[in-house]
Write a protein that holds these residues in place. Structure first.
Motif, PDB file in Angstrom:
ATOM      1  N   ARG A 164       0.828  -1.211   0.000  1.00  0.00           N
ATOM      2  CA  ARG A 164       0.000   0.000   0.000  1.00  0.00           C
ATOM      3  C   ARG A 164       0.857   1.254   0.000  1.00  0.00           C
ATOM      4  O   ARG A 164       0.547   2.239  -0.684  1.00  0.00           O
ATOM      5  CB  ARG A 164      -0.937  -0.016   1.210  1.00  0.00           C
ATOM      6  N   SER A 167       2.233   1.612  -3.513  1.00  0.00           N
ATOM      7  CA  SER A 167       1.196   1.970  -4.495  1.00  0.00           C
ATOM      8  C   SER A 167       0.698   3.396  -4.320  1.00  0.00           C
ATOM      9  O   SER A 167       0.217   4.003  -5.274  1.00  0.00           O
ATOM     10  CB  SER A 167       0.024   0.987  -4.391  1.00  0.00           C
ATOM     11  N   THR A 173       7.404   3.834  -9.422  1.00  0.00           N
ATOM     12  CA  THR A 173       7.447   2.572  -8.695  1.00  0.00           C
ATOM     13  C   THR A 173       7.559   1.380  -9.645  1.00  0.00           C
ATOM     14  O   THR A 173       6.794   1.256 -10.602  1.00  0.00           O
ATOM     15  CB  THR A 173       6.195   2.410  -7.816  1.00  0.00           C
ATOM     16  N   LEU A 184       0.670  -7.988  -4.702  1.00  0.00           N
ATOM     17  CA  LEU A 184      -0.107  -6.826  -5.148  1.00  0.00           C
ATOM     18  C   LEU A 184      -1.490  -7.254  -5.622  1.00  0.00           C
ATOM     19  O   LEU A 184      -2.496  -6.631  -5.272  1.00  0.00           O
ATOM     20  CB  LEU A 184       0.620  -6.112  -6.290  1.00  0.00           C
ATOM     21  N   LEU A 189      -4.122  -4.441  -5.603  1.00  0.00           N
ATOM     22  CA  LEU A 189      -3.300  -3.285  -5.953  1.00  0.00           C
ATOM     23  C   LEU A 189      -2.508  -3.507  -7.240  1.00  0.00           C
ATOM     24  O   LEU A 189      -1.542  -2.785  -7.515  1.00  0.00           O
ATOM     25  CB  LEU A 189      -2.326  -2.976  -4.803  1.00  0.00           C
ATOM     26  N   ALA A 192      -1.756  -0.482  -9.402  1.00  0.00           N
ATOM     27  CA  ALA A 192      -1.466   0.744  -8.656  1.00  0.00           C
ATOM     28  C   ALA A 192       0.007   1.137  -8.656  1.00  0.00           C
ATOM     29  O   ALA A 192       0.383   2.092  -7.987  1.00  0.00           O
ATOM     30  CB  ALA A 192      -1.952   0.599  -7.216  1.00  0.00           C
ATOM     31  N   VAL A 193       0.853   0.400  -9.393  1.00  0.00           N
ATOM     32  CA  VAL A 193       2.261   0.775  -9.513  1.00  0.00           C
ATOM     33  C   VAL A 193       2.558   1.074 -10.977  1.00  0.00           C
ATOM     34  O   VAL A 193       1.785   0.728 -11.878  1.00  0.00           O
ATOM     35  CB  VAL A 193       3.189  -0.336  -8.982  1.00  0.00           C
TER      36      VAL A 193
END
Length: 227
Positions: A164, A167, A173, A184, A189, A192-193
């Motif tokens: 988290r 992300s 990232t 992830l 997630l 989210a990167v």
């Protein structure tokens, strides 16, 4: 490998690497390489126990690579800013049952020292907070390896919290292995990167040497065709 080339040549500072997983021996080459490039190295996962032993901590029955203690001590002495866990989530070994030896036992949080009869399987809350603070200030983050045995709910909190933090970081990232990518995804997630590479071994080899045999062969073939 363009993204990884950018990590080697154009990483925005502060450059933070988050390394986890089981064994120092699997990542010693990339540890050496990253120590010359990153501003801060955050160490979690089972590999942290060999580093902790090198720093003089008691690690109980946690995973240890005795033949890598000297290498870890060298990195701690000569490397960049290396942050190790200051607290750990451990499982008592007495009474454990099941095929994996982890179905029973008591779960307890300790500081950086783990007593005999206990084995660490995750980073603790204070470590998460310290790591997340560094990640939040980063310009570039590279993550390879979970912070604990995240497949077991009792030891998933550290990896979830670091996932988290990465992300939500304003940094560029990059996640560089299949296990971290799976983590992830399990935490919702996956998107989210900025970049995910599931070729963990190839990613580490590229970061260690700056090239891969297959890429070199393709470049050589292209030159021969041009001739």
């Amino acid at each position: 490998m363009t993204i990884l080339t950018g990590l080697l040549e154009q990483a925005r500072s502060p450059f933070v690497a988050v390394l986890g997983g089981a064994k120092v021996s699997d990542k010693l080459g990339v540890l050496d390489s990253l120590c010359g490039r990153v501003d801060t190295l955050l160490i979690g996962g089972a590999m942290c126990f060999t580093f902790l032993a090198a720093a003089g901590h008691d690690i109980g029955s946690s995973l240890l690579e005795p033949d890598q203690v000297a290498a870890c001590a060298r990195l701690l002495e000569a490397g960049p800013r290396i942050l190790l866990p200051v607290d750990l989530v451990a499982l008592s070994q007495c009474g454990a049952s099941g095929a994996d030896g982890m179905s029973g036992g008591e779960v307890r949080e300790f500081g950086a020292d783990i007593p005999a009869g206990w084995a660490g399987f995750d980073i603790g809350a204070r470590t998460v907070a310290a790591f997340a603070e560094v990640i939040g200030r980063a310009g570039t983050v590279f993550w390879n390896g979970p912070m604990g045995k995240f497949e077991d709910r009792r030891f998933s909190a550290g990896t979830r919290a670091i996932a988290r933090a990465i992300s939500s970081s304003p940094a560029f990232t990059v996640v560089g292995d299949g296990e971290s990518a799976a983590a992830l995804a399990s935490f919702g997630l996956a998107g989210a990167v900025d970049h995910v590479s599931t070729g963990g071994g190839a990613s580490l080899e590229f970061l260690e040497s700056g090239d891969l045999p297959g890429l070199a062969a393709l470049r050589g073939a292209a030159r021969r065709c041009a001739l």
